[in-house]
Write a protein that holds these residues in place. Sequence first.
Motif, PDB file in Angstrom:
ATOM      1  N   PHE A  51       0.841  -1.199   0.000  1.00 17.47           N
ATOM      2  CA  PHE A  51       0.000   0.000   0.000  1.00 17.47           C
ATOM      3  C   PHE A  51       0.875   1.247   0.000  1.00 17.47           C
ATOM      4  O   PHE A  51       0.605   2.219  -0.723  1.00 17.47           O
ATOM      5  CB  PHE A  51      -0.924  -0.011   1.221  1.00 17.47           C
ATOM      6  CG  PHE A  51      -2.146   0.845   1.066  1.00 17.47           C
ATOM      7  CD1 PHE A  51      -3.375   0.288   0.755  1.00 17.47           C
ATOM      8  CD2 PHE A  51      -2.072   2.221   1.230  1.00 17.47           C
ATOM      9  CE1 PHE A  51      -4.509   1.080   0.616  1.00 17.47           C
ATOM     10  CE2 PHE A  51      -3.198   3.019   1.099  1.00 17.47           C
ATOM     11  CZ  PHE A  51      -4.418   2.459   0.788  1.00 17.47           C
ATOM     12  N   ILE A 200      -5.627  -3.670  -0.677  1.00 14.90           N
ATOM     13  CA  ILE A 200      -4.579  -3.362  -1.657  1.00 14.90           C
ATOM     14  C   ILE A 200      -5.122  -3.494  -3.083  1.00 14.90           C
ATOM     15  O   ILE A 200      -4.839  -2.656  -3.951  1.00 14.90           O
ATOM     16  CB  ILE A 200      -3.362  -4.285  -1.445  1.00 14.90           C
ATOM     17  CG1 ILE A 200      -2.687  -3.964  -0.105  1.00 14.90           C
ATOM     18  CG2 ILE A 200      -2.356  -4.152  -2.592  1.00 14.90           C
ATOM     19  CD1 ILE A 200      -1.639  -4.966   0.313  1.00 14.90           C
ATOM     20  N   LEU A 203      -7.219  -0.550  -3.963  1.00 11.92           N
ATOM     21  CA  LEU A 203      -6.388   0.608  -4.315  1.00 11.92           C
ATOM     22  C   LEU A 203      -5.876   0.483  -5.752  1.00 11.92           C
ATOM     23  O   LEU A 203      -5.845   1.477  -6.492  1.00 11.92           O
ATOM     24  CB  LEU A 203      -5.218   0.739  -3.340  1.00 11.92           C
ATOM     25  CG  LEU A 203      -4.234   1.876  -3.635  1.00 11.92           C
ATOM     26  CD1 LEU A 203      -4.944   3.231  -3.699  1.00 11.92           C
ATOM     27  CD2 LEU A 203      -3.114   1.916  -2.593  1.00 11.92           C
ATOM     28  N   GLY A 254      -1.224   3.811   4.354  1.00  9.84           N
ATOM     29  CA  GLY A 254      -0.222   2.760   4.211  1.00  9.84           C
ATOM     30  C   GLY A 254       0.630   2.584   5.450  1.00  9.84           C
ATOM     31  O   GLY A 254       0.966   1.452   5.829  1.00  9.84           O
TER      32      GLY A 254
END
Length: 386
Positions: A51, A200, A203, A254
């Motif tokens: 991340f 993740i 994202l 993150g």
Amino acid sequence: MSAQKKFVKFFSQYAVVIIFVMITVAAIPPSGLSIKYILQEIITRLGRNSFLVLALLLPIYAGMGLNFGMTLGAMAGQVGLIFAVNFGISNWHGLLFALLVGLPISVFLGWICGLVMNRAKGREMVTGYILAFFINGIYQFFVMYMLGSVIPMGNRAIVLSRGYGIRNTLNLESVRQSLDNILVLRVGGYAVPVVTFIIIALLCIFIVWFKKTKLGQDMRAVGQDMVVAEAAGIPVEKTRIIAIIISTVLACAGQIIFLQNMGNLATYNAHDQTGFFAVAAILVGGASVTHASIANVFIGVTLLHSMFVVSPLAGQKLFGSAMIGEYFRQFIGYGVIALSLVLYAWRTRKAAADARLGLRGGTNGSTKVSAVKNGANGAAGNGGQA
């Protein structure tokens, strides 16, 4: 293009990846670690670090290079975790609370960073690096003095004995791996933190989608040529600021994901190497200052942390000291960044030289064609007069 030139071009483009694969493969036998153990460590570190590394992509798309200023977002995430522990908010609720606290801080710091970088166009990387040192001073003052004196802290266990300032090491047991342990899938003896990888993946989907939006296209246009983008009516400076703000916010999230996996927080220096190792990872994956992809992130995290896993024990077996492996980590990390920047500068200069050579050749060719035409016209004219 000859085979030799193709090889040189391929090696210059993927030199860092090739070198890392060779080093890692060579270090596995002397480390004595099993492949199963190494794979489990890679899975864990992919969930822990990916991340953060993904947070670097948007500034690269916007032509701002490697965002060393992401450390500002990491500091914002740490402030959020300190308050979550202070208020005794545990499990994933504590992580969400930390994110909500860190979000406005990271937006503000990202905005400041974007403004500064707009005053230092072409020197964004070194500017972000130095700006992180400056904001670090403010962070240190905040957690060392203001927390406990100006801002009351109800949890006295995390405060220094003098009555203010946060302890050097903060135990995050209340939120430790609370995200990773929501759902753990065991496949072939490997533990996979499903929810972490889902976040993740979301994202990654967001980044792919964002690149297709109007703002995403504007960022890519700005990254290719700011002058042309400005002429096309794109607000260049505003677009650059937005790219940095999003990157800083993602770095905040993150860092929270990273620290909940670790289970403790080195209050005063946990953020120091955040930008450094994230940048090293994406470069190891084959990215450059101007070009990066999601694939570069996962390749880089896998290669860099494979080396991190095997190097201490390899150093112990080969040189009788595990510290050799630790020093090797630092050496490799800084070396990767230096080598990548050198190769980028070399490729940029070579491309510029080739372009000038091509332009010069095109100009000479045009001159020769014009001369032939003029000669032909002159001959025709003389013949007519004769």
